[in-house]
Design a protein around this motif. Structure first.
Motif, mmCIF file in Angstrom:
data_model
loop_
_atom_site.group_PDB
_atom_site.id
_atom_site.type_symbol
_atom_site.label_atom_id
_atom_site.label_comp_id
_atom_site.label_asym_id
_atom_site.label_seq_id
_atom_site.Cartn_x
_atom_site.Cartn_y
_atom_site.Cartn_z
ATOM 1 N N UNK A 69 -1.444 -1.739 -14.431
ATOM 2 C CA UNK A 69 -1.284 -3.186 -15.286
ATOM 3 C C UNK A 69 0.414 -3.441 -15.062
ATOM 4 N N UNK A 70 1.303 -2.401 -15.206
ATOM 5 C CA UNK A 70 2.601 -2.746 -14.895
ATOM 6 C C UNK A 70 2.966 -3.129 -13.508
ATOM 7 N N UNK A 71 2.428 -2.419 -12.356
ATOM 8 C CA UNK A 71 2.401 -2.759 -11.060
ATOM 9 C C UNK A 71 1.878 -4.188 -10.769
ATOM 10 N N UNK A 72 0.967 -4.439 -11.497
ATOM 11 C CA UNK A 72 0.269 -5.800 -11.335
ATOM 12 C C UNK A 72 1.240 -6.818 -11.764
ATOM 13 N N UNK A 73 1.484 -6.745 -13.070
ATOM 14 C CA UNK A 73 2.495 -7.593 -13.713
ATOM 15 C C UNK A 73 3.820 -8.114 -12.644
ATOM 16 N N UNK A 109 0.828 -1.398 -0.188
ATOM 17 C CA UNK A 109 -0.040 -0.051 -0.078
ATOM 18 C C UNK A 109 0.780 1.190 -0.141
ATOM 19 N N UNK A 110 1.956 1.222 0.575
ATOM 20 C CA UNK A 110 2.957 2.326 0.457
ATOM 21 C C UNK A 110 3.466 2.725 -0.991
ATOM 22 N N UNK A 111 3.387 1.613 -1.713
ATOM 23 C CA UNK A 111 4.073 1.678 -2.951
ATOM 24 C C UNK A 111 2.926 2.213 -3.973
ATOM 25 N N UNK A 112 1.780 1.492 -3.704
ATOM 26 C CA UNK A 112 0.590 1.903 -4.808
ATOM 27 C C UNK A 112 -0.531 1.925 -4.031
ATOM 28 N N UNK A 113 -0.972 3.292 -4.086
ATOM 29 C CA UNK A 113 -2.348 3.452 -3.306
ATOM 30 C C UNK A 113 -3.510 3.096 -4.161
ATOM 31 N N UNK A 114 -4.506 2.455 -3.754
ATOM 32 C CA UNK A 114 -5.810 2.061 -4.540
ATOM 33 C C UNK A 114 -6.436 3.316 -4.863
ATOM 34 N N UNK A 115 -6.810 3.507 -5.937
ATOM 35 C CA UNK A 115 -7.441 4.750 -6.645
ATOM 36 C C UNK A 115 -8.258 4.383 -7.845
ATOM 37 N N UNK A 138 -5.638 6.426 -19.536
ATOM 38 C CA UNK A 138 -5.209 5.078 -20.194
ATOM 39 C C UNK A 138 -3.763 4.998 -19.602
ATOM 40 N N UNK A 139 -3.098 6.067 -19.285
ATOM 41 C CA UNK A 139 -1.630 6.153 -18.721
ATOM 42 C C UNK A 139 -1.804 5.387 -17.486
ATOM 43 N N UNK A 140 -3.026 5.879 -16.527
ATOM 44 C CA UNK A 140 -2.925 5.412 -15.003
ATOM 45 C C UNK A 140 -3.300 4.049 -15.479
ATOM 46 N N UNK A 141 -4.141 3.610 -16.441
ATOM 47 C CA UNK A 141 -4.296 2.048 -16.502
ATOM 48 C C UNK A 141 -3.221 1.149 -16.787
#
Length: 53
Positions: free
Chosen positions: A42-46, A24-30, A35-38
């Motif tokens: 996807x990169x983070x999920x990968x 959660x410190x790295x990537x906050x849910x939002x 398309x850029x945020x998407x």
């Protein structure tokens, strides 16, 4: 966390609070609004999928 699998059988997951907090410190849910945020999400999920987190 409790839920049901695709066959309707109950399943539960344990939450590693330290690991979850670190994520959660790295990537906050939002809400993704571009398309850029998407693509960044996807990169983070990968990366998470590759690491097994």
């Amino acid at each position: 966390m409790t839920g049901k699998d695709s066959t309707g059988k109950p399943v539960s997951a344990t939450l590693n609070r330290k690991s979850h907090g670190s994520l959660l410190k790295q990537d906050q849910p939002k809400v993704i609004i571009s398309e850029e945020e998407y693509n960044l999400a996807i990169e983070s999920i990968d990366k998470l999928m590759e690491s097994g987190e």
